[in-house]
Design a protein around this motif. Sequence first.
Motif, mmCIF file in Angstrom:
data_model
loop_
_atom_site.group_PDB
_atom_site.id
_atom_site.type_symbol
_atom_site.label_atom_id
_atom_site.label_comp_id
_atom_site.label_asym_id
_atom_site.label_seq_id
_atom_site.Cartn_x
_atom_site.Cartn_y
_atom_site.Cartn_z
ATOM 1 N N LEU A 1 0.833 -1.193 0.000
ATOM 2 C CA LEU A 1 0.000 0.000 0.000
ATOM 3 C C LEU A 1 0.874 1.252 0.000
ATOM 4 N N THR A 2 0.378 2.292 -0.639
ATOM 5 C CA THR A 2 1.062 3.586 -0.593
ATOM 6 C C THR A 2 0.818 4.230 0.766
ATOM 7 N N THR A 3 1.525 5.313 1.019
ATOM 8 C CA THR A 3 1.338 6.042 2.275
ATOM 9 C C THR A 3 -0.103 6.512 2.424
ATOM 10 N N GLU A 4 -0.680 7.009 1.334
ATOM 11 C CA GLU A 4 -2.066 7.480 1.363
ATOM 12 C C GLU A 4 -3.027 6.322 1.604
ATOM 13 N N GLU A 5 -2.755 5.180 0.990
ATOM 14 C CA GLU A 5 -3.626 4.010 1.173
ATOM 15 C C GLU A 5 -3.545 3.479 2.596
ATOM 16 N N TRP A 6 -2.344 3.499 3.186
ATOM 17 C CA TRP A 6 -2.211 3.072 4.574
ATOM 18 C C TRP A 6 -2.988 3.999 5.510
ATOM 19 N N ALA A 7 -2.994 5.266 5.195
ATOM 20 C CA ALA A 7 -3.745 6.218 6.023
ATOM 21 C C ALA A 7 -5.223 5.876 6.021
#
Length: 225
Positions: free
Chosen positions: A111-117
Amino acid sequence: MDEEWLEFLITIAGQLSIAVENAILFSDLQQSNRELAEAYDATIEGWSRALDLRDKETEGHTRRVTEMTLRLAEAMGVSGEERVYYRRGALLHDIGKMGIPDSILLKPGSLTTEEWAIMRRHPSYAQAMLSPIPYLWQSLDIPYSHHERWDGSGYPRGLKGELIPLAARIFAVVDVWDALTSNRPYRPAWGEEEALAYIRDQAGKHFDPAVVNIFLENYPEWTKT
């Protein structure tokens, strides 16, 4: 038989009749409550199965972690009454993922940083979904707090140490154990010794050291059953 004695017997008979009627009503109410609780619990199990069906990669995870959570809780001296709430919480631990888009939840890669958020919102989603249901108020600790960490680096609230509810501290060890020892799209399952070493290493960091100790003491026996 004199009139006073007759009136006394009539009074006693009336009181007995009321007592029997109340007992019947109470018994009926207890039966209704049992049936209602069974219906609620069947619904909860249905929700957990629906989530497993949505995420095929973790199918069976909920059943396994629920069973081991109850074993670990019992080993730690949690009462049978309290374990009922633990069971419901464990079954619903990932219910908040219903609010996570499939593109993120089912993504095969990292996951990207945004997706993890977004993914990290699922405990808060669980709290929002379940808190309006009084029947589940005592079962919210696991869905809301199982991603908190002993050292305070977890989410969603950054709770630390014993501020994290015991149910969540117990469940966290079991949840990570099962995740490590299961195949996932992004990695194969870890071996038993490797996973145990990780759990041991994370005592005082991710996990409550007392919970880890009880887990490590009892795990060999649990694998025999």
